[in-house]
Design an enzyme around this catalytic site. Structure first.
Site, PDB file in Angstrom:
ATOM      1  N   ASP A  11       0.929  -1.248  -0.121  1.00  0.00           N
ATOM      2  CA  ASP A  11       0.019  -0.058  -0.059  1.00  0.00           C
ATOM      3  C   ASP A  11       0.880   1.314  -0.227  1.00  0.00           C
ATOM      4  O   ASP A  11       2.101   1.054   0.356  1.00  0.00           O
ATOM      5  CB  ASP A  11      -0.870   0.103   1.164  1.00  0.00           C
ATOM      6  CG  ASP A  11      -1.809   1.074   1.420  1.00  0.00           C
ATOM      7  OD1 ASP A  11      -2.419   1.648   0.295  1.00  0.00           O
ATOM      8  OD2 ASP A  11      -2.062   1.671   2.424  1.00  0.00           O
ATOM      9  N   SER A  12       0.193   2.296  -0.447  1.00  0.00           N
ATOM     10  CA  SER A  12       0.920   3.773  -0.124  1.00  0.00           C
ATOM     11  C   SER A  12       1.424   3.868   1.307  1.00  0.00           C
ATOM     12  O   SER A  12       2.097   4.785   1.478  1.00  0.00           O
ATOM     13  CB  SER A  12       0.042   4.764  -0.718  1.00  0.00           C
ATOM     14  OG  SER A  12      -1.089   4.884   0.013  1.00  0.00           O
ATOM     15  N   GLY A  44      -2.798   9.124  -3.974  1.00  0.00           N
ATOM     16  CA  GLY A  44      -4.073   9.724  -4.601  1.00  0.00           C
ATOM     17  C   GLY A  44      -4.268  10.751  -5.275  1.00  0.00           C
ATOM     18  O   GLY A  44      -4.816  11.165  -6.310  1.00  0.00           O
ATOM     19  N   CYS A  74      -3.906  -1.187  -2.303  1.00  0.00           N
ATOM     20  CA  CYS A  74      -4.149   0.174  -2.106  1.00  0.00           C
ATOM     21  C   CYS A  74      -4.941   0.292  -3.392  1.00  0.00           C
ATOM     22  O   CYS A  74      -5.075  -0.116  -4.396  1.00  0.00           O
ATOM     23  CB  CYS A  74      -2.867   0.875  -2.555  1.00  0.00           C
ATOM     24  SG  CYS A  74      -2.988   2.623  -2.965  1.00  0.00           S
ATOM     25  N   ASN A  75      -6.187   1.135  -2.826  1.00  0.00           N
ATOM     26  CA  ASN A  75      -7.300   1.347  -4.095  1.00  0.00           C
ATOM     27  C   ASN A  75      -6.681   2.120  -5.432  1.00  0.00           C
ATOM     28  O   ASN A  75      -7.018   1.527  -6.334  1.00  0.00           O
ATOM     29  CB  ASN A  75      -8.404   1.867  -3.586  1.00  0.00           C
ATOM     30  CG  ASN A  75      -9.081   1.157  -2.415  1.00  0.00           C
ATOM     31  OD1 ASN A  75     -10.162   0.550  -2.969  1.00  0.00           O
ATOM     32  ND2 ASN A  75      -8.782   1.180  -1.377  1.00  0.00           N
ATOM     33  N   GLU A 151      -4.883  10.446   8.560  1.00  0.00           N
ATOM     34  CA  GLU A 151      -3.530  10.458   8.978  1.00  0.00           C
ATOM     35  C   GLU A 151      -3.109  11.541  10.251  1.00  0.00           C
ATOM     36  O   GLU A 151      -2.050  11.240  10.693  1.00  0.00           O
ATOM     37  CB  GLU A 151      -2.677  11.075   7.521  1.00  0.00           C
ATOM     38  CG  GLU A 151      -2.686  10.345   6.405  1.00  0.00           C
ATOM     39  CD  GLU A 151      -1.633   9.420   6.482  1.00  0.00           C
ATOM     40  OE1 GLU A 151      -0.501   9.376   7.221  1.00  0.00           O
ATOM     41  OE2 GLU A 151      -1.808   8.133   5.981  1.00  0.00           O
ATOM     42  N   CYS A 181     -10.984   3.202  -0.528  1.00  0.00           N
ATOM     43  CA  CYS A 181      -9.916   3.840  -0.127  1.00  0.00           C
ATOM     44  C   CYS A 181      -9.409   3.361   1.282  1.00  0.00           C
ATOM     45  O   CYS A 181     -10.296   2.997   2.068  1.00  0.00           O
ATOM     46  CB  CYS A 181      -9.772   5.408  -0.105  1.00  0.00           C
ATOM     47  SG  CYS A 181      -8.131   6.110   0.689  1.00  0.00           S
ATOM     48  N   THR A 182      -8.108   2.876   1.349  1.00  0.00           N
ATOM     49  CA  THR A 182      -7.738   2.179   2.614  1.00  0.00           C
ATOM     50  C   THR A 182      -8.075   2.842   3.989  1.00  0.00           C
ATOM     51  O   THR A 182      -8.239   2.314   4.965  1.00  0.00           O
ATOM     52  CB  THR A 182      -6.097   1.965   2.599  1.00  0.00           C
ATOM     53  OG1 THR A 182      -5.671   3.257   2.022  1.00  0.00           O
ATOM     54  CG2 THR A 182      -5.634   0.934   1.725  1.00  0.00           C
ATOM     55  N   HIS A 183      -8.058   4.331   3.784  1.00  0.00           N
ATOM     56  CA  HIS A 183      -8.349   5.028   5.162  1.00  0.00           C
ATOM     57  C   HIS A 183      -9.646   5.338   5.409  1.00  0.00           C
ATOM     58  O   HIS A 183     -10.110   5.600   6.602  1.00  0.00           O
ATOM     59  CB  HIS A 183      -7.766   6.433   4.909  1.00  0.00           C
ATOM     60  CG  HIS A 183      -6.180   6.500   4.817  1.00  0.00           C
ATOM     61  ND1 HIS A 183      -5.398   5.618   3.705  1.00  0.00           N
ATOM     62  CD2 HIS A 183      -5.374   7.006   5.453  1.00  0.00           C
ATOM     63  CE1 HIS A 183      -4.145   6.115   4.080  1.00  0.00           C
ATOM     64  NE2 HIS A 183      -3.933   6.868   5.015  1.00  0.00           N
TER      65      HIS A 183
HETATM   66  N1  DGL Z   1      -3.968   3.884  -0.086  1.00  0.00           N
HETATM   67  C1  DGL Z   1      -4.617   4.758  -0.953  1.00  0.00           C
HETATM   68  C2  DGL Z   1      -5.787   4.335  -1.539  1.00  0.00           C
HETATM   69  O1  DGL Z   1      -6.573   3.234  -1.208  1.00  0.00           O
HETATM   70  C3  DGL Z   1      -5.171   6.006   0.057  1.00  0.00           C
HETATM   71  C4  DGL Z   1      -3.971   6.700   0.438  1.00  0.00           C
HETATM   72  C5  DGL Z   1      -3.075   7.630  -0.709  1.00  0.00           C
HETATM   73  O2  DGL Z   1      -3.734   8.359  -1.457  1.00  0.00           O
HETATM   74  O3  DGL Z   1      -2.023   7.135  -1.026  1.00  0.00           O
HETATM   75  O4  DGL Z   1      -6.316   4.886  -2.435  1.00  0.00           O
END
Ligand code: DGL
Length: 271
Positions: A11-12, A44, A74-75, A151, A181-183
């Protein structure tokens, strides 16, 4: 891969740890490598070709470390890079979008479904295309500030409520919303308050984990190991991993310069 093969997850940043946690629960005997690219988060807001480059070098790194399959947790990376990765690597590469669509298809009764995500994920149209292909009417909304709320530890703040109303207040008639989105699962309480009880919130982690459990016919008991690679601050990462729980393992600091050695020469930057 074998039913016990090493699975690479990336993931990011830390958000994908929720996907890792679900995978770990579904496949307790597997060993996992997790790479959190916290030095380069967020993906993102970055151009798709840049995210594709990151995804490619991370996948190459994880394969070099022995990964026999990859879960793109990561989406945004799934939206813009999954097809490239599947074409470039001769191992199974899965993403989190199809499981999210599957969860929405199960949940909706009206066929009117919303999806929220980063600018990159929503602009790619990846969720929308798959949902529409399943016959659903889709409302899509980018919510770029949501990642920063999470975050900054502001998921339960008045600011979160204001931003949720800003992004979601004018939603059309939907009965299901994909947290793409993961968050966003962290913001589920405030999103649920804004949308009301008539809208079911779905996310992909548990569906992705369950489909892997079935795909890998994984029913053996045991305790696999997790090794975390983190490109940013390992101390902050360890703290978040501890809060999420269920993902304990060795944490290895990985300089970006080391990842760069896996840079995708020849990978298309135009798609
Ligand atoms: N992990 C990213 C996602 O799921 C969200 C955070 C980012 O923008 O990197 O899209």
């Amino acid at each position: 891969m074998t039913s016990r093969g090493l699975i690479g997850v990336f993931d990011s940043g830390v958000g994908g740890l929720t996907v890792l946690k679900a995978l770990r629960r579904a496949l307790p005997h597997h060993d996992f490598l997790y790479l959190g690219d916290t030095a380069r988060v967020p993906y993102g807001r970055k151009p798709p070709e840049m995210v594709r480059g990151f995804a490619h070098e991370i996948t190459a790194f994880l394969v070099d470390r022995g990964a026999a399959a990859i879960m793109v947790a990561c989406n945004t990376a799934t939206a813009v890079a999954l097809t490239d990765l599947q074409n470039a690597f001769d191992i199974p590469v899965w993403g989190v979008i199809n499981p999210g669509v599957e969860a929405a298809a199960r949940a909706t009764r009206s066929g009117r479904v919303g999806v929220i995500g980063t600018r990159g994920a929503i602009a790619s149209g990846a969720y929308q295309r798959r949902l529409e292909a399943c016959g659903m009417t889709v409302w899509a909304q980018a919510c770029p500030m949501f990642v920063h709320l999470v975050e900054e530890g502001l998921a339960d703040s008045p600011e979160a409520e204001i931003l949720a109303r800003h992004y979601l207040g004018a939603h059309p008639d939907i009965d299901t919303l994909i947290l793409g989105c993961t968050h966003y699962p962290v913001l589920a309480p405030v999103i649920g308050r804004v949308l009301g009880p008539g809208v079911t919130l779905v996310e992909s982690a548990s569906v992705a984990a369950e489909s892997l459990r079935i795909t890998l016919a994984a029913d053996a008991p045991g305790h696999g190991r997790i090794t975390h690679f983190v490109t940013g601050d390992p101390v902050a990462y360890e703290h978040t991993a501890h809060v999420i729980g269920g993902v304990d393992g060795e944490i290895v600091a990985l300089p970006i310069s080391e990842l760069k050695a896996y840079s995708p020469l020849g990978v298309s930057a135009s798609r």
